[in-house]
Scaffold this motif. Sequence first.
Motif, mmCIF file in Angstrom:
data_model
loop_
_atom_site.group_PDB
_atom_site.id
_atom_site.type_symbol
_atom_site.label_atom_id
_atom_site.label_comp_id
_atom_site.label_asym_id
_atom_site.label_seq_id
_atom_site.Cartn_x
_atom_site.Cartn_y
_atom_site.Cartn_z
ATOM 1 N N GLY A 232 0.795 -1.223 0.000
ATOM 2 C CA GLY A 232 0.000 0.000 0.000
ATOM 3 C C GLY A 232 0.826 1.270 0.000
ATOM 4 O O GLY A 232 0.289 2.364 0.199
ATOM 5 N N PHE A 233 2.128 1.177 -0.222
ATOM 6 C CA PHE A 233 2.958 2.380 -0.239
ATOM 7 C C PHE A 233 3.632 2.435 -1.599
ATOM 8 O O PHE A 233 4.766 1.986 -1.771
ATOM 9 N N GLU A 234 2.912 2.971 -2.588
ATOM 10 C CA GLU A 234 3.439 2.940 -3.938
ATOM 11 C C GLU A 234 4.484 4.028 -4.144
ATOM 12 O O GLU A 234 4.281 5.177 -3.759
ATOM 13 N N MET A 235 5.601 3.638 -4.759
ATOM 14 C CA MET A 235 6.660 4.626 -5.005
ATOM 15 C C MET A 235 6.831 4.749 -6.520
ATOM 16 O O MET A 235 7.100 3.779 -7.213
ATOM 17 N N PRO A 236 6.699 5.955 -7.044
ATOM 18 C CA PRO A 236 6.600 6.123 -8.489
ATOM 19 C C PRO A 236 7.919 6.370 -9.197
ATOM 20 O O PRO A 236 8.244 7.490 -9.545
ATOM 21 N N TYR A 237 8.729 5.357 -9.399
ATOM 22 C CA TYR A 237 9.985 5.574 -10.124
ATOM 23 C C TYR A 237 10.021 4.713 -11.366
ATOM 24 O O TYR A 237 9.769 3.514 -11.302
ATOM 25 N N ALA A 238 10.400 5.310 -12.491
ATOM 26 C CA ALA A 238 10.521 4.523 -13.717
ATOM 27 C C ALA A 238 11.963 4.078 -13.937
ATOM 28 O O ALA A 238 12.213 3.145 -14.686
ATOM 29 N N HIS A 239 12.893 4.759 -13.276
ATOM 30 C CA HIS A 239 14.311 4.491 -13.530
ATOM 31 C C HIS A 239 15.099 4.942 -12.300
ATOM 32 O O HIS A 239 14.696 5.891 -11.629
ATOM 33 N N PRO A 240 16.211 4.275 -11.996
ATOM 34 C CA PRO A 240 16.987 4.657 -10.812
ATOM 35 C C PRO A 240 17.445 6.116 -10.803
ATOM 36 O O PRO A 240 17.689 6.681 -9.736
ATOM 37 N N SER A 241 17.549 6.738 -11.968
ATOM 38 C CA SER A 241 17.967 8.140 -11.964
ATOM 39 C C SER A 241 16.946 8.991 -11.208
ATOM 40 O O SER A 241 17.307 9.994 -10.584
ATOM 41 N N GLU A 242 15.682 8.581 -11.256
ATOM 42 C CA GLU A 242 14.651 9.338 -10.539
ATOM 43 C C GLU A 242 14.812 9.146 -9.039
ATOM 44 O O GLU A 242 14.520 10.059 -8.255
#
Lengths: 432, 510
Positions: A232-242
Amino acid sequence: MAEERNSPETVGLMAGVSPEAIRGAARLYAAGPNSAIYYGLGVTEHSQGTTAVMAIANLAMVTGNLGRPGVGVNPLRGQNNVQGSCDMGSFPHELSGYRHISDDATRTMFEKMWGRPLDAEPGLRIPNMFDAAIDGSFKGLYVQGEDILQSDPNTTHVAAALKAMECVVVQDLFLNETANYAHVFLPGSTFLEKDGTFTNAERRINRVRRVMTPKNGLADWEITLAISKAMGFEMPYAHPSEIMDEIARLTPTFAGVSYALLDEVGSVQWPCNEKAPLGTPVMHIGGFVRGRGNFMITEYVPTDERTGPRFPLLLTTGRILSQYNVGAQTRRTDNIVWHDADVLEIHPHDAEQRGVRDGDWVKLDSRAGGTALRAQITDRVAPGVVYTTFHHPDTQANVVTTEFSRLGDQLPRIQGHGRAGFTLQRSQRVAA
Amino acid sequence: MSLVHEIDYGTPVSRAEETVNLTIDGHAVTVPAGTSIMRAAVEAGIQVPKLCATDSVEAFGSCRLCLVEIAGRAGTPASCTTPVAAGMVVSTQTERLKQVRRGVMELYISDHPLDCLTCAANGDCELQDMAGAVGLREVRYGYDGENHTKQAKDESNPYFTFDPSKCIVCSRCVRACEEVQGTFALTIQGRGFDSKVSPGAAADNFLSSECVSCGACVQACPTATLSEKSVIDIGVPEHSVVTTCAYCGVGCSFKAEMRGEELVRMVPYKDGKANRGHSCVKGRFAWGYANHRERILKPMMRETIDQPWREVSWDEAIGRVASEFKRLQEKHGRLAIGGITSSRCTNEETYLVQKLVRGGFGNNNVDTCARVCHSPTGFGLRTAFGTSAGTQDFDSVEQSRRDPGDRRQPDRRPSSLRLTHEEAAASGRAADRDRSAPHGPRAHAACRGRLSPAAPARHQRRDPERVGPCHRHRRPGRRDLRAHLLRPRCLRVLGGRSWRRSATAPRPSA
């Protein structure tokens, strides 16, 4: 410093080093013009590790060997990213950049960025987790990329703790010793299969670049994201640079770090921010980060580990060039041609007293437990001291080591790594 | 994407502050004083043919290919061993030089196997390149005379092969082992036509010798003589990506050289600020664990730890983790679960785990393995200085213990330093400072300093594993004996087979 108990004569007796050598070393170091101190785990992996480091810092400060190239205090961090994992705040009491969790301003900044309230109370350290597990209050553990059962001291205690938990999740490349007590095994990815950064012993942030698709299907960071989302704790990263961008926004010493910068200049040493846009090779130029340097009195406190008639030998453990740490990676390469088993190095005098010949199996016992190893006679160790590596799990070197916390309540508790009283005798090899 | 191209300047950089102006092939060039003509030429975009020179080691002057003509000076000096001088006028290509260079290549090729098309170095061989560069068209000596083209290979080392048939005795490997690594495992045995590279005593092969398998010799070798077994098996890579080693705290930069998604070899990256083109056996060669049969590739679960593992899908495994952790918190409280981060995963991954624990689990039960190794460093240095980390960069060691009147160049040997100190760390002992003089002319990093050299730690036995200074127990007499034994080795005649050359004393050391 002028007191008799700190004189080279008194200390020399305790340390087994001649007073002339102590004076000579002191003069050599102080005369400079540039003297640098490099130290490794032989200094820190003791119950007096913290005082030893502060004593080293004192030496550097009192002789002015700081704040320019050619001098300094240089801890040789062992793992590829142990510096980084400390920098990232994976401590129970600190957020990234070594800021205390109880500091309201820092915590609020993180709460705003993450959208969650954060606990201001420090949490459990690893040794506390084991104790709490045995007590029955700590029940679930997510272990990423570490074999605590093989690398932490006092294996029996660690095993009991793991057994007492109800959900042990191990994320790793291989079924390691810890996985024997795991309920869920998540296959991890190697450094060849993911993007990210490592920070080395000189604070240098280096890029890790993916060159092949993860054979296990997901990069390690993607696995953690999946768990977080499922909880339930969504973290919005598409790539490690973010992820690094977020770290930079939250951590003053990393404020200027980005993948774009790293691609351009190759690597940067933190602090990297407005004051130092290309990083900081040498620190404390002109003044210390904390303002003025802090001299701490570092009294000698003898270790509680003592030898006696029942346990007359001291064991130290260490590492070797061709194998790495618990050997999880190196044992699975051709490097085994150089070191396919841990051996016990023993001085000829001690060996002769016990009738041990080169290559004999010996049984090594301490208060904590026992193990068996082949002996290697060498004068590389002093009489009264034996040495082995812990690259092979069947050695169970850490069955015999004990934890000895730091004396002093306000200082963090450190585990002594080795240095226990030991007894040794020749033995037949017990069935493996 | 293609192979990362690194320029080889031929000789090491000069750090002098004063500069020199000269002319090379009509181009005006300005370089620091002390730079070799060869390096100055490369900086001006001019490639002088070379075989025994490479910028990771000092100039040697044995191959006789890099000869140039200097106006006002007789003869054809080697550009690698000749430093620039103000107003010098150099020609790198003249009729005379062409003849000489072709002659030199003829001699090399007269004693070299002609199997280029099936050789592991095809496409990546400096001998091939030089034969092309000098316009070699015939070898008038023929191939019937005595030669070295049918020698036995030494395949003892698990990672690379030594094939003496292809060796041109340029000594780059010997010098790399001395100057870059500091192990002194290799030498040239014999003289003149009988010269050959040897890893030690007559009975030694690479595995039984003092070689620590760092691969510096393989990297330095211009031919297929020292070749990675992976290149022999797979072929020459077609693209490379710069990445960082996942073993120790030096953090060596490597070029991961690939064929598609298959890793062919890891070659240290010269621009890596931590390692500057060098590495140890683990980073360079021991990456095979990624493909090991024991590697687990599918998630697994079980109800209790005495049950066998059951392979499941990612969704099922992740779902189980989440539901179990939630259940445990509901039953035993918020503080009943926690996480341990890795010191081998990336910064981003570690950050995510502590974020998961703090934001997802709602507690601070997160810790790292540094608890048992370097947390004293973190706490101690923060208390004393305000920062929980080392105060310098690795290059800083080059400036240690510089005598105020010392105008010599600092020794560019950071790599062997790093191995010295990583080895010291590896043996669990602090890098002691040793008062005896450094061994040999070029063994150690910052020779001007008095650092514990890596090589002498091995004096006790021929076992490359026994590294790490153990100074409390070293007997002074032995150290002096070793220093004594080393000097005559360095005075041995070193030279290619085709050329006689006079014995060269090593350059004076610190």
